[in-house]
Design an enzyme around this catalytic site. Structure first.
Site, PDB file in Angstrom:
ATOM      1  N   SER A  98     -16.490 -41.505  31.105  1.00  0.00           N
ATOM      2  CA  SER A  98     -15.971 -40.215  30.684  1.00  0.00           C
ATOM      3  C   SER A  98     -14.508 -40.046  31.098  1.00  0.00           C
ATOM      4  CB  SER A  98     -16.871 -39.122  31.237  1.00  0.00           C
ATOM      5  OG  SER A  98     -16.779 -38.009  30.409  1.00  0.00           O
TER       6      SER A  98
ATOM      7  N   LYS B  23     -11.528 -42.687  30.306  1.00  0.00           N
ATOM      8  CA  LYS B  23     -10.171 -42.481  29.765  1.00  0.00           C
ATOM      9  C   LYS B  23      -9.209 -43.222  30.689  1.00  0.00           C
ATOM     10  CE  LYS B  23     -11.559 -37.628  28.876  1.00  0.00           C
ATOM     11  NZ  LYS B  23     -12.316 -37.582  27.666  1.00  0.00           N
TER      12      LYS B  23
ATOM     13  N   TRP C 205     -20.137 -34.641  21.563  1.00  0.00           N
ATOM     14  CA  TRP C 205     -18.868 -34.150  22.118  1.00  0.00           C
ATOM     15  C   TRP C 205     -17.841 -35.294  22.208  1.00  0.00           C
ATOM     16  CZ3 TRP C 205     -16.625 -29.689  22.923  1.00  0.00           C
ATOM     17  CH2 TRP C 205     -15.742 -29.478  23.982  1.00  0.00           C
TER      18      TRP C 205
ATOM     19  N   HIS D 299     -24.964 -37.899  27.905  1.00  0.00           N
ATOM     20  CA  HIS D 299     -23.663 -38.304  28.454  1.00  0.00           C
ATOM     21  C   HIS D 299     -23.862 -38.784  29.893  1.00  0.00           C
ATOM     22  CE1 HIS D 299     -19.326 -38.029  28.951  1.00  0.00           C
ATOM     23  NE2 HIS D 299     -19.496 -37.315  30.049  1.00  0.00           N
TER      24      HIS D 299
HETATM   25  C1  GTR Z   1     -16.033 -33.016  29.824  1.00  0.00           C
HETATM   26  C2  GTR Z   1     -14.766 -33.304  29.082  1.00  0.00           C
HETATM   27  C3  GTR Z   1     -14.828 -34.711  28.557  1.00  0.00           C
HETATM   28  C4  GTR Z   1     -15.275 -35.691  29.612  1.00  0.00           C
HETATM   29  C5  GTR Z   1     -16.338 -35.144  30.539  1.00  0.00           C
HETATM   30  C6  GTR Z   1     -16.576 -35.942  31.832  1.00  0.00           C
HETATM   31  O1  GTR Z   1     -16.160 -31.725  30.217  1.00  0.00           O
HETATM   32  O2  GTR Z   1     -14.626 -32.393  28.057  1.00  0.00           O
HETATM   33  O3  GTR Z   1     -13.575 -35.078  28.000  1.00  0.00           O
HETATM   34  O4  GTR Z   1     -14.201 -36.155  30.320  1.00  0.00           O
HETATM   35  O5  GTR Z   1     -16.074 -33.862  30.932  1.00  0.00           O
HETATM   36  O6  GTR Z   1     -15.640 -36.455  32.433  1.00  0.00           O
HETATM   37  O7  GTR Z   1     -17.747 -36.029  32.214  1.00  0.00           O
END
Ligand code: GTR
Length: 389
Positions: free
Chosen positions: A230, A234, A321, A372
Protein backbone atom coordinates in the site's frame (compact mmCIF):
# COMPACT_ATOMS: atom_id res chain seq x y z
CA UNK A 1 -35.31 18.75 -8.10
CA UNK A 2 -34.55 19.22 -4.45
CA UNK A 3 -33.32 15.65 -4.23
CA UNK A 4 -30.95 16.08 -7.17
CA UNK A 5 -29.56 19.24 -5.62
CA UNK A 6 -29.01 17.42 -2.34
CA UNK A 7 -27.23 14.54 -4.11
CA UNK A 8 -24.95 17.00 -5.94
CA UNK A 9 -24.16 18.72 -2.68
CA UNK A 10 -23.29 15.36 -1.12
CA UNK A 11 -21.00 14.53 -4.03
CA UNK A 12 -19.10 17.76 -3.56
CA UNK A 13 -18.84 17.58 0.19
CA UNK A 14 -18.11 13.87 0.45
CA UNK A 15 -15.31 12.85 -1.92
CA UNK A 16 -15.75 9.12 -1.13
CA UNK A 17 -19.05 9.18 -2.98
CA UNK A 18 -17.35 10.75 -5.95
CA UNK A 19 -15.00 7.79 -6.51
CA UNK A 20 -15.78 5.70 -9.55
CA UNK A 21 -15.95 1.91 -9.33
CA UNK A 22 -17.72 1.35 -12.60
CA UNK A 23 -15.50 0.18 -15.47
CA UNK A 24 -18.02 1.58 -17.97
CA UNK A 25 -17.46 5.06 -16.52
CA UNK A 26 -13.69 5.07 -16.89
CA UNK A 27 -13.04 8.08 -19.11
CA UNK A 28 -11.27 7.77 -22.43
CA UNK A 29 -7.61 8.54 -21.83
CA UNK A 30 -4.28 8.55 -23.63
CA UNK A 31 -1.18 7.65 -21.69
CA UNK A 32 1.92 9.78 -22.14
CA UNK A 33 4.30 7.96 -24.47
CA UNK A 34 7.06 6.58 -22.27
CA UNK A 35 9.31 6.26 -25.32
CA UNK A 36 8.96 9.84 -26.57
CA UNK A 37 11.14 12.58 -25.10
CA UNK A 38 9.65 15.92 -24.11
CA UNK A 39 11.20 17.36 -27.24
CA UNK A 40 9.38 14.75 -29.32
CA UNK A 41 12.20 12.32 -30.11
CA UNK A 42 11.35 8.62 -30.29
CA UNK A 43 13.55 6.33 -28.18
CA UNK A 44 14.55 3.17 -30.01
CA UNK A 45 17.21 1.51 -27.90
CA UNK A 46 18.29 0.98 -24.31
CA UNK A 47 21.29 3.26 -24.63
CA UNK A 48 19.14 6.26 -25.63
CA UNK A 49 16.64 5.35 -22.94
CA UNK A 50 19.31 5.35 -20.26
CA UNK A 51 21.08 8.46 -21.51
CA UNK A 52 18.22 10.76 -22.30
CA UNK A 53 14.67 9.56 -21.64
CA UNK A 54 15.18 7.70 -18.35
CA UNK A 55 16.76 10.71 -16.57
CA UNK A 56 14.01 12.92 -18.00
CA UNK A 57 11.22 10.65 -16.72
CA UNK A 58 12.89 10.38 -13.33
CA UNK A 59 13.07 14.17 -13.10
CA UNK A 60 9.38 14.47 -13.97
CA UNK A 61 8.46 12.12 -11.11
CA UNK A 62 10.74 14.01 -8.73
CA UNK A 63 9.42 17.43 -9.70
CA UNK A 64 5.74 16.67 -9.97
CA UNK A 65 5.11 13.89 -7.46
CA UNK A 66 7.61 12.35 -5.05
CA UNK A 67 10.17 15.10 -4.60
CA UNK A 68 13.84 15.18 -5.30
CA UNK A 69 15.75 12.81 -3.09
CA UNK A 70 18.90 14.19 -1.49
CA UNK A 71 21.88 11.86 -1.55
CA UNK A 72 24.46 13.84 0.44
CA UNK A 73 25.32 13.16 4.07
CA UNK A 74 28.52 13.39 6.12
CA UNK A 75 28.83 9.82 7.30
CA UNK A 76 26.96 6.61 7.96
CA UNK A 77 27.57 4.12 10.78
CA UNK A 78 26.32 0.59 11.26
CA UNK A 79 26.00 -0.86 14.75
CA UNK A 80 25.09 -4.48 15.16
CA UNK A 81 23.16 -4.75 18.39
CA UNK A 82 22.66 -8.51 18.19
CA UNK A 83 24.54 -11.05 16.16
CA UNK A 84 24.90 -14.80 15.79
CA UNK A 85 21.89 -15.55 17.92
CA UNK A 86 20.45 -18.71 16.41
CA UNK A 87 16.70 -18.55 16.23
CA UNK A 88 13.88 -20.40 14.51
CA UNK A 89 15.21 -23.77 15.72
CA UNK A 90 18.66 -22.92 14.47
CA UNK A 91 17.45 -22.17 10.94
CA UNK A 92 18.34 -18.47 11.11
CA UNK A 93 20.47 -15.88 12.77
CA UNK A 94 19.02 -12.63 13.99
CA UNK A 95 20.85 -9.39 13.34
CA UNK A 96 19.56 -6.08 14.59
CA UNK A 97 21.36 -3.23 12.97
CA UNK A 98 21.24 0.47 13.79
CA UNK A 99 21.98 2.40 10.62
CA UNK A 100 22.83 5.96 11.68
CA UNK A 101 23.24 8.73 9.14
CA UNK A 102 25.01 11.96 10.16
CA UNK A 103 24.86 15.41 8.62
CA UNK A 104 25.99 18.66 10.22
CA UNK A 105 25.96 17.26 13.77
CA UNK A 106 22.46 15.88 13.36
CA UNK A 107 21.63 12.24 12.87
CA UNK A 108 18.84 9.82 12.10
CA UNK A 109 18.81 6.17 13.06
CA UNK A 110 17.12 3.43 11.08
CA UNK A 111 16.58 0.20 13.02
CA UNK A 112 16.84 -2.85 10.81
CA UNK A 113 15.64 -6.32 11.79
CA UNK A 114 17.34 -8.99 9.70
CA UNK A 115 17.09 -12.77 9.73
CA UNK A 116 19.71 -14.70 7.74
CA UNK A 117 19.21 -18.39 6.97
CA UNK A 118 21.91 -20.64 8.43
CA UNK A 119 21.51 -23.60 6.08
CA UNK A 120 22.23 -21.73 2.86
CA UNK A 121 25.54 -20.79 1.28
CA UNK A 122 26.38 -17.09 1.86
CA UNK A 123 25.94 -14.48 0.59
CA UNK A 124 22.16 -14.81 0.32
CA UNK A 125 19.50 -12.76 -1.47
CA UNK A 126 17.22 -10.76 0.81
CA UNK A 127 13.68 -9.38 0.89
CA UNK A 128 13.59 -5.93 2.48
CA UNK A 129 10.17 -4.80 3.74
CA UNK A 130 9.40 -1.11 4.18
CA UNK A 131 7.06 -1.55 7.15
CA UNK A 132 4.19 0.94 7.23
CA UNK A 133 2.11 -1.05 9.73
CA UNK A 134 2.63 -1.78 13.43
CA UNK A 135 6.11 -2.73 14.57
CA UNK A 136 4.73 -5.99 15.97
CA UNK A 137 4.52 -7.21 12.36
CA UNK A 138 8.31 -7.49 12.24
CA UNK A 139 8.82 -8.74 15.79
CA UNK A 140 12.50 -9.76 16.19
CA UNK A 141 11.62 -12.02 19.15
CA UNK A 142 9.07 -13.97 17.04
CA UNK A 143 6.67 -14.02 19.95
CA UNK A 144 4.32 -12.27 17.57
CA UNK A 145 4.13 -13.69 14.06
CA UNK A 146 2.39 -12.01 11.19
CA UNK A 147 1.61 -12.98 7.60
CA UNK A 148 2.53 -9.44 6.69
CA UNK A 149 6.20 -10.38 7.17
CA UNK A 150 6.32 -14.18 7.34
CA UNK A 151 9.95 -14.47 8.37
CA UNK A 152 9.87 -18.24 9.01
CA UNK A 153 8.43 -18.97 5.57
CA UNK A 154 10.99 -16.78 3.81
CA UNK A 155 13.87 -18.33 5.78
CA UNK A 156 12.60 -21.83 4.94
CA UNK A 157 12.74 -20.93 1.27
CA UNK A 158 16.42 -19.94 1.51
CA UNK A 159 16.17 -16.14 1.50
CA UNK A 160 17.11 -13.65 4.17
CA UNK A 161 14.38 -11.27 5.30
CA UNK A 162 14.75 -7.74 6.65
CA UNK A 163 12.56 -4.82 7.61
CA UNK A 164 12.65 -1.28 8.89
CA UNK A 165 9.80 0.90 10.09
CA UNK A 166 8.79 4.07 8.24
CA UNK A 167 8.53 6.03 11.50
CA UNK A 168 12.33 5.91 11.83
CA UNK A 169 12.42 8.26 8.84
CA UNK A 170 9.22 10.26 8.98
CA UNK A 171 6.11 9.81 11.12
CA UNK A 172 3.11 8.96 8.97
CA UNK A 173 1.22 12.03 10.13
CA UNK A 174 0.48 15.27 8.34
CA UNK A 175 1.40 17.40 11.35
CA UNK A 176 4.62 15.66 12.38
CA UNK A 177 6.02 13.99 9.24
CA UNK A 178 8.77 16.60 9.08
CA UNK A 179 10.24 15.78 12.49
CA UNK A 180 12.44 12.95 11.22
CA UNK A 181 14.95 12.98 8.41
CA UNK A 182 13.48 16.14 6.88
CA UNK A 183 14.05 18.55 9.77
CA UNK A 184 17.16 16.80 11.01
CA UNK A 185 19.14 16.26 7.83
CA UNK A 186 17.45 18.01 4.93
CA UNK A 187 15.44 21.04 6.19
CA UNK A 188 15.87 22.79 2.83
CA UNK A 189 13.57 20.13 1.31
CA UNK A 190 10.68 21.52 3.34
CA UNK A 191 10.92 24.84 1.53
CA UNK A 192 10.94 23.36 -1.95
CA UNK A 193 7.76 22.75 -3.94
CA UNK A 194 9.52 19.72 -5.40
CA UNK A 195 11.05 18.68 -2.07
CA UNK A 196 10.46 15.18 -0.82
CA UNK A 197 7.94 14.47 1.93
CA UNK A 198 7.13 11.29 3.84
CA UNK A 199 7.15 8.80 0.96
CA UNK A 200 10.42 10.29 -0.33
CA UNK A 201 11.90 10.05 3.16
CA UNK A 202 10.86 6.40 3.53
CA UNK A 203 12.39 5.54 0.14
CA UNK A 204 15.55 7.39 1.17
CA UNK A 205 15.65 5.10 4.22
CA UNK A 206 15.44 2.00 2.00
CA UNK A 207 18.52 3.22 0.14
CA UNK A 208 20.45 3.67 3.41
CA UNK A 209 19.57 0.10 4.37
CA UNK A 210 20.89 -0.87 0.94
CA UNK A 211 24.13 0.94 1.87
CA UNK A 212 24.31 -1.35 4.89
CA UNK A 213 23.66 -4.52 2.85
CA UNK A 214 26.66 -3.62 0.71
CA UNK A 215 28.82 -4.05 3.82
CA UNK A 216 27.28 -7.27 5.18
CA UNK A 217 29.10 -10.35 3.91
CA UNK A 218 26.07 -12.57 4.63
CA UNK A 219 23.95 -10.61 2.17
CA UNK A 220 24.17 -10.60 -1.61
CA UNK A 221 23.68 -6.87 -2.15
CA UNK A 222 23.10 -7.52 -5.85
CA UNK A 223 20.00 -9.48 -4.96
CA UNK A 224 17.97 -7.19 -2.73
CA UNK A 225 14.22 -7.23 -3.40
CA UNK A 226 12.49 -4.19 -1.96
CA UNK A 227 8.91 -4.90 -0.81
CA UNK A 228 6.12 -2.62 0.31
CA UNK A 229 2.41 -2.79 0.89
CA UNK A 230 0.00 0.00 0.00
CA UNK A 231 1.67 3.29 1.03
CA UNK A 232 4.74 1.11 1.58
CA UNK A 233 4.23 -0.25 -1.96
CA UNK A 234 4.18 3.26 -3.40
CA UNK A 235 7.46 3.71 -1.56
CA UNK A 236 9.06 0.44 -2.72
CA UNK A 237 8.32 1.38 -6.32
CA UNK A 238 9.76 4.86 -5.92
CA UNK A 239 12.81 3.43 -4.12
CA UNK A 240 13.47 0.90 -6.89
CA UNK A 241 12.82 3.47 -9.61
CA UNK A 242 15.61 5.70 -8.48
CA UNK A 243 18.05 3.40 -6.71
CA UNK A 244 19.20 0.96 -9.32
CA UNK A 245 21.02 -1.16 -6.78
CA UNK A 246 17.69 -2.79 -5.88
CA UNK A 247 17.53 -5.98 -7.93
CA UNK A 248 13.74 -6.17 -8.01
CA UNK A 249 10.61 -4.58 -6.62
CA UNK A 250 7.40 -5.88 -5.05
CA UNK A 251 4.60 -3.33 -4.93
CA UNK A 252 1.66 -4.88 -3.08
CA UNK A 253 -1.80 -3.28 -3.37
CA UNK A 254 -0.08 0.06 -3.97
CA UNK A 255 -2.94 1.66 -5.90
CA UNK A 256 -3.08 5.37 -6.54
CA UNK A 257 0.33 7.00 -7.01
CA UNK A 258 1.73 3.49 -6.69
CA UNK A 259 1.37 0.99 -9.50
CA UNK A 260 -2.12 2.01 -10.72
CA UNK A 261 -2.74 4.31 -13.67
CA UNK A 262 -3.95 7.74 -12.53
CA UNK A 263 -5.75 8.61 -15.77
CA UNK A 264 -8.32 5.86 -15.28
CA UNK A 265 -9.65 7.80 -12.31
CA UNK A 266 -10.89 4.55 -10.82
CA UNK A 267 -11.12 4.16 -7.05
CA UNK A 268 -8.82 6.51 -5.18
CA UNK A 269 -7.93 9.66 -7.10
CA UNK A 270 -5.14 12.21 -6.80
CA UNK A 271 -7.38 14.86 -5.24
CA UNK A 272 -8.43 12.40 -2.57
CA UNK A 273 -4.94 11.14 -1.74
CA UNK A 274 -3.57 14.69 -1.60
CA UNK A 275 -6.38 15.75 0.71
CA UNK A 276 -6.18 12.81 3.11
CA UNK A 277 -2.41 12.46 3.01
CA UNK A 278 -0.98 15.91 2.18
CA UNK A 279 2.32 14.82 3.73
CA UNK A 280 3.10 12.00 1.29
CA UNK A 281 3.87 13.78 -1.99
CA UNK A 282 5.42 17.12 -2.89
CA UNK A 283 3.60 20.45 -3.13
CA UNK A 284 3.60 20.43 -6.93
CA UNK A 285 1.48 17.28 -6.96
CA UNK A 286 -1.45 19.22 -5.54
CA UNK A 287 -1.76 20.99 -8.90
CA UNK A 288 -3.05 17.75 -10.36
CA UNK A 289 -6.05 17.40 -8.06
CA UNK A 290 -8.89 16.49 -10.45
CA UNK A 291 -6.49 17.06 -13.36
CA UNK A 292 -4.98 13.63 -13.97
CA UNK A 293 -4.65 14.29 -17.70
CA UNK A 294 -2.43 17.31 -17.10
CA UNK A 295 0.29 15.17 -15.49
CA UNK A 296 3.36 14.78 -17.71
CA UNK A 297 3.64 11.16 -16.52
CA UNK A 298 1.48 8.23 -15.52
CA UNK A 299 2.39 5.33 -13.28
CA UNK A 300 3.42 2.93 -16.09
CA UNK A 301 6.41 5.25 -16.47
CA UNK A 302 7.38 4.72 -12.84
CA UNK A 303 7.42 0.95 -13.43
CA UNK A 304 9.43 1.58 -16.60
CA UNK A 305 12.11 3.30 -14.52
CA UNK A 306 12.74 -0.05 -12.83
CA UNK A 307 13.45 -1.75 -16.20
CA UNK A 308 15.08 -4.14 -16.93
CA UNK A 309 14.77 -5.28 -13.31
CA UNK A 310 11.78 -7.42 -12.34
CA UNK A 311 8.62 -5.91 -10.84
CA UNK A 312 5.83 -7.79 -9.09
CA UNK A 313 2.56 -5.90 -8.54
CA UNK A 314 -0.48 -7.26 -6.73
CA UNK A 315 -4.05 -6.45 -5.94
CA UNK A 316 -6.88 -7.90 -3.91
CA UNK A 317 -10.31 -8.59 -5.36
CA UNK A 318 -12.15 -6.54 -2.73
CA UNK A 319 -9.69 -3.65 -2.91
CA UNK A 320 -11.23 -1.73 -5.80
CA UNK A 321 -9.96 1.46 -4.16
CA UNK A 322 -6.49 0.44 -5.46
CA UNK A 323 -7.76 -0.25 -9.00
CA UNK A 324 -6.65 -3.82 -9.84
CA UNK A 325 -7.25 -3.42 -13.57
CA UNK A 326 -5.39 -0.11 -13.66
CA UNK A 327 -2.44 -1.74 -11.89
CA UNK A 328 -2.24 -4.55 -14.41
CA UNK A 329 -2.54 -2.10 -17.32
CA UNK A 330 0.30 0.02 -15.91
CA UNK A 331 2.58 -3.04 -15.82
CA UNK A 332 1.52 -3.89 -19.35
CA UNK A 333 2.20 -0.34 -20.55
CA UNK A 334 5.74 -0.52 -19.13
CA UNK A 335 6.62 -3.49 -21.36
CA UNK A 336 7.89 -1.38 -24.31
CA UNK A 337 10.74 -0.13 -22.14
CA UNK A 338 11.65 -3.69 -21.14
CA UNK A 339 11.56 -4.54 -24.84
CA UNK A 340 14.44 -2.09 -25.39
CA UNK A 341 16.51 -4.54 -23.32
CA UNK A 342 15.40 -7.48 -25.45
CA UNK A 343 12.75 -8.62 -22.97
CA UNK A 344 9.73 -10.07 -24.73
CA UNK A 345 6.20 -9.22 -23.53
CA UNK A 346 5.17 -11.60 -20.74
CA UNK A 347 1.75 -10.27 -19.86
CA UNK A 348 -1.56 -10.98 -21.58
CA UNK A 349 -3.64 -8.09 -22.88
CA UNK A 350 -6.16 -8.35 -20.04
CA UNK A 351 -5.68 -9.02 -16.34
CA UNK A 352 -5.74 -12.67 -15.24
CA UNK A 353 -8.61 -13.93 -13.08
CA UNK A 354 -8.64 -13.88 -9.30
CA UNK A 355 -5.93 -16.06 -7.72
CA UNK A 356 -4.34 -16.74 -11.11
CA UNK A 357 -0.81 -15.41 -10.64
CA UNK A 358 1.46 -14.60 -13.56
CA UNK A 359 4.98 -15.19 -12.39
CA UNK A 360 7.94 -13.74 -14.16
CA UNK A 361 10.69 -13.78 -15.01
CA UNK A 362 10.41 -9.98 -15.41
CA UNK A 363 6.81 -9.24 -14.50
CA UNK A 364 4.73 -10.68 -11.74
CA UNK A 365 1.06 -9.95 -11.15
CA UNK A 366 -1.82 -11.40 -9.21
CA UNK A 367 -5.19 -10.34 -7.92
CA UNK A 368 -5.74 -12.21 -4.66
CA UNK A 369 -9.23 -13.08 -3.47
CA UNK A 370 -9.91 -10.89 -0.45
CA UNK A 371 -9.17 -7.62 1.24
CA UNK A 372 -6.50 -4.94 1.08
CA UNK A 373 -3.59 -6.66 2.84
CA UNK A 374 -0.34 -8.56 2.34
CA UNK A 375 -0.63 -12.24 3.20
CA UNK A 376 1.21 -15.56 3.09
CA UNK A 377 -0.41 -16.16 -0.31
CA UNK A 378 1.18 -12.98 -1.63
CA UNK A 379 4.58 -13.83 -0.15
CA UNK A 380 4.43 -17.36 -1.56
CA UNK A 381 4.19 -15.82 -5.02
CA UNK A 382 6.97 -13.30 -4.36
CA UNK A 383 9.25 -16.19 -3.39
CA UNK A 384 8.35 -18.14 -6.55
CA UNK A 385 9.02 -14.99 -8.55
CA UNK A 386 12.38 -14.35 -6.86
CA UNK A 387 13.46 -17.92 -7.56
CA UNK A 388 12.92 -17.26 -11.26
CA UNK A 389 15.61 -14.65 -11.58
C1 GTR B 1 -5.41 4.32 2.16
C2 GTR B 1 -4.91 5.16 1.03
C3 GTR B 1 -4.23 4.27 0.03
C4 GTR B 1 -3.27 3.30 0.68
C5 GTR B 1 -3.75 2.78 2.02
C6 GTR B 1 -2.69 2.09 2.89
O1 GTR B 1 -6.17 4.99 3.06
O2 GTR B 1 -5.97 5.83 0.46
O3 GTR B 1 -3.59 5.05 -0.97
O4 GTR B 1 -2.03 3.87 0.80
O5 GTR B 1 -4.30 3.76 2.79
O6 GTR B 1 -1.54 2.52 2.93
O7 GTR B 1 -3.06 1.10 3.53
Amino acid sequence: MKRIALFCLLLISCPVLAQNYDEAKVPHYTLPDVLKTTSGKKIRNDEKWEKSRRPEVLRLFEDHIYGKMPTDYDSIRYALTEDDRPVMDGKAVLKQVGVTVFKKKNSVQINVVLFVPTQVKKPVPVFLLINNRGKENTDPTRVKKSEFWPAEMVIDSGFAIAAFHVSDLAPDNKDTYMTGVLQKLYPEQLKMDNGMKAIGAWAWGASRVMDYFETDKDIDAKKVIVVGHSRGGKTSLWAAAQDRRFAACVTNCSGNTGAALARRQFGERISRINTTFPHWFNNNYKKYNDKENALPVDQHMLIALVAPRPVYATNASKDLWADPRGTFLALKAAEPVYALYGIKPELPKDPPGIDKPIIGPHFGYHNREGEHNMTAYDWGNFIRFAKKF
